[in-house]
Enzyme design. Structure first.
Site, PDB file in Angstrom:
ATOM      1  N   HIS A  56       0.835  -1.210   0.000  1.00  0.00           N
ATOM      2  CA  HIS A  56       0.000   0.000   0.000  1.00  0.00           C
ATOM      3  C   HIS A  56       0.870   1.260   0.000  1.00  0.00           C
ATOM      4  O   HIS A  56       1.175   1.829   1.047  1.00  0.00           O
ATOM      5  CB  HIS A  56      -0.907  -0.022   1.241  1.00  0.00           C
ATOM      6  N   HIS A  58       1.459   5.123  -2.014  1.00  0.00           N
ATOM      7  CA  HIS A  58       0.997   6.134  -2.979  1.00  0.00           C
ATOM      8  C   HIS A  58       2.224   6.794  -3.594  1.00  0.00           C
ATOM      9  O   HIS A  58       2.951   7.513  -2.910  1.00  0.00           O
ATOM     10  CB  HIS A  58       0.113   7.173  -2.283  1.00  0.00           C
ATOM     11  N   LEU A  59       2.462   6.508  -4.872  1.00  0.00           N
ATOM     12  CA  LEU A  59       3.626   7.093  -5.553  1.00  0.00           C
ATOM     13  C   LEU A  59       3.283   8.407  -6.255  1.00  0.00           C
ATOM     14  O   LEU A  59       4.177   9.125  -6.691  1.00  0.00           O
ATOM     15  CB  LEU A  59       4.222   6.099  -6.557  1.00  0.00           C
ATOM     16  N   ARG A  60       1.987   8.688  -6.385  1.00  0.00           N
ATOM     17  CA  ARG A  60       1.486   9.996  -6.885  1.00  0.00           C
ATOM     18  C   ARG A  60       1.729  10.273  -8.363  1.00  0.00           C
ATOM     19  O   ARG A  60       1.229  11.268  -8.876  1.00  0.00           O
ATOM     20  CB  ARG A  60       2.058  11.161  -6.058  1.00  0.00           C
ATOM     21  N   ASN A  90      -4.989   5.855  -7.119  1.00  0.00           N
ATOM     22  CA  ASN A  90      -5.619   7.190  -7.079  1.00  0.00           C
ATOM     23  C   ASN A  90      -4.676   8.284  -7.574  1.00  0.00           C
ATOM     24  O   ASN A  90      -4.362   9.231  -6.870  1.00  0.00           O
ATOM     25  CB  ASN A  90      -6.159   7.505  -5.682  1.00  0.00           C
ATOM     26  N   ASP A 150      -8.691   2.709  -3.330  1.00  0.00           N
ATOM     27  CA  ASP A 150      -8.201   3.321  -2.090  1.00  0.00           C
ATOM     28  C   ASP A 150      -8.164   4.843  -2.141  1.00  0.00           C
ATOM     29  O   ASP A 150      -7.796   5.448  -3.142  1.00  0.00           O
ATOM     30  CB  ASP A 150      -6.818   2.810  -1.719  1.00  0.00           C
ATOM     31  N   HIS A 230      -5.537  -0.843   5.777  1.00  0.00           N
ATOM     32  CA  HIS A 230      -5.397  -0.047   7.011  1.00  0.00           C
ATOM     33  C   HIS A 230      -6.494  -0.254   8.066  1.00  0.00           C
ATOM     34  O   HIS A 230      -7.253   0.680   8.386  1.00  0.00           O
ATOM     35  CB  HIS A 230      -5.249   1.434   6.699  1.00  0.00           C
ATOM     36  N   ASP A 303       0.815   2.613   3.762  1.00  0.00           N
ATOM     37  CA  ASP A 303      -0.083   3.694   3.324  1.00  0.00           C
ATOM     38  C   ASP A 303       0.720   4.991   3.174  1.00  0.00           C
ATOM     39  O   ASP A 303       0.248   6.078   3.521  1.00  0.00           O
ATOM     40  CB  ASP A 303      -1.275   3.873   4.273  1.00  0.00           C
TER      41      ASP A 303
END
Ligand SMILES: [Zn+2]
Length: 428
Positions: A56, A58-60, A90, A150, A230, A303
């Site tokens: 989990h 987030h690499l954006r 996302n 997510d 999470h 996360d």
């Protein structure tokens, strides 16, 4: 190919041994191995683990490169001892097509700091209305096996059922961000005594637990695999424990911050502590630690949620939710699980490498430290204690809740298939 001899490493926390890497593979594990023709790394009693796997992250990229990119995020991962990360969908555009997931997957391979396994969106645009091209993403070069909206909950029960049915055909898994949207409108922190005192909108535990209860029943009905992102409440743990006892195919993750911090820190109004799901109570923290120790919760996932300072350095109500986590995850797990005697290093290797690799079908990761296995490894100076200094992060963002906090453990070396990505604490 080059040879590396890691001398005197406590493999999974056991007695010191030597580990010989030849090319991309572990060639030998034993005592007194010959260093002939090999570059020697003196481990000096540090703990050697299989490369960590984060289900989990987030690499954006694409879309929010001001907060993180595949390059900076994978460098942060290597700094934290990770050799594979699963990148959440996302982004902008959303990773809901074969094209976007292939792009993210390719960038990860190109940079070579850490394998990037994209997660595909469950619904088009994360809008919760229409299933995304799950099959096309699975069949793409990226080989997507994990699907998640997510950041948002798949709250429509019919869509959730269809997604579970669809991924069953190829052994995929739906990772749910369990948050009943109507029960959390305007929510700013955990609902309870503290939220009442501070006058902040409350986020009830039941908003998470009701979705988990529904989804484990759907997973049972469909006979498909469900993963819960999470997990943050004691009640969620009880539902997952019950589901597992019934043989339902459910797995679950807990984040480092939910193992360490409670809602009490929100009294500072420091937006570094604002996160989704919110920090909960002491009782929840205790239940989460016990669940991770006994296997009810399968894995630790970071996360990792980078935000630029302008989205975090503002008043509580306006601040973005989320924390960076890749570079502090192992230290927080050492502090909360190992130093407390709840988990040994073999247990950490399972919860942070073998089990997440298994859930995400990341073949080649989470393997035993043994001859013939891929040399994806991380070396940890577990005797170290020091203050967290975000200035030293490889991540493009600095939104850590641990700034200035003393934590144990420091990753000194990471190897991805025999190639050093971190050497003596420095990225290569
Ligand atoms: Zn989430």
């Amino acid at each position: 190919m080059s040879k590396i001899l890691i001398r005197g490493a406590k493999v999974l926390g056991g007695e010191p041994q030597d580990v010989l890497i030849d090319g991309e593979t572990i060639a030998a594990v034993g005592t007194g191995l010959s260093a002939e023709g090999a570059e020697v790394v003196e481990a000096d009693g540090k703990v050697l683990l299989p490369g960590l796997v984060d289900l989990h992250t987030h690499l954006r990229e694409p879309g929010r490169e001001d907060s993180e990119t595949v390059l900076t995020g994978t460098r942060a991962a290597a700094s934290g001892g990770f050799t594979a990360v699963f990148a959440m969908a996302n982004t902008f555009p959303v990773a809901d097509t074969a094209g976007v997931v292939e792009q993210v997957w390719r960038l990860g391979r190109e940079y070579g700091y850490c394998d990037v396994q994209p997660i595909g969106a469950v619904t088009v645009g994360l809008e919760g209305r229409k299933l995304a091209e799950l099959g096309a993403m699975h069949d793409s070069a990226a080989g997507v096996t994990v699907f998640s909206d997510d950041g948002k909950c798949v709250d429509d029960a019919v869509i959730m059922r269809r997604a579970l049915e669809y991924v069953k055909a190829f052994g995929g898994v739906v990772a749910q961000h369990a948050q009943e949207p109507r029960l959390t409108e305007g929510a700013q922190m955990n609902e309870g005594v503290v939220s009442a005192e501070l006058g902040l909108g409350g986020w009830p535990a039941v908003a998470e637990e009701s979705i988990i209860a529904r989804d484990v029943l759907l997973a049972e009905h469909v006979g498909s695999r469900l993963h819960i992102c999470h997990v943050s409440t004691a009640g969620s743990v009880e539902i997952i424990r019950w589901a597992k006892s019934r043989g339902i195919q459910v797995t679950a993750e807990v984040c480092p911050h939910h193992l360490l911090l409670t809602e009490e820190v929100v009294r500072t109004y420091n937006p570094a502590y604002k996160v989704n799901p919110p920090l909960r109570t002491e009782r929840d923290v205790r239940a989460l630690r016990e669940a991770l120790a006994d296997g009810t919760i399968d894995i630790v996932a970071t996360d990792h949620a980078p935000h630029p300072h302008e989205d975090k350095d503002c008043e509580w109500g306006a601040a973005a939710m989320g924390m960076v986590g890749l570079e502090t995850a192992l230290s927080v797990v050492q502090e909360t699980m190992v130093e407390t005697g709840l988990l040994d290093w073999a247990g950490v290797a399972d919860r942070m490498s073998a089990a997440p690799a298994r859930i995400g079908r990341a073949t080649g990761h989470g393997r035993p430290v043994a001859p013939g296995e891929p040399a994806s490894l991380t070396l940890v100076d577990t005797a170290y204690r020091g203050q967290v200094d975000p200035a030293g992060f490889a991540s493009r963002s600095r939104n850590t809740p641990y700034e200035g906090r003393e934590l144990p453990g420091r990753v000194t070396h990471t190897w991805l298939r025999g190639k050093a990505t971190l050497m003596d604490g420095k990225l290569t």
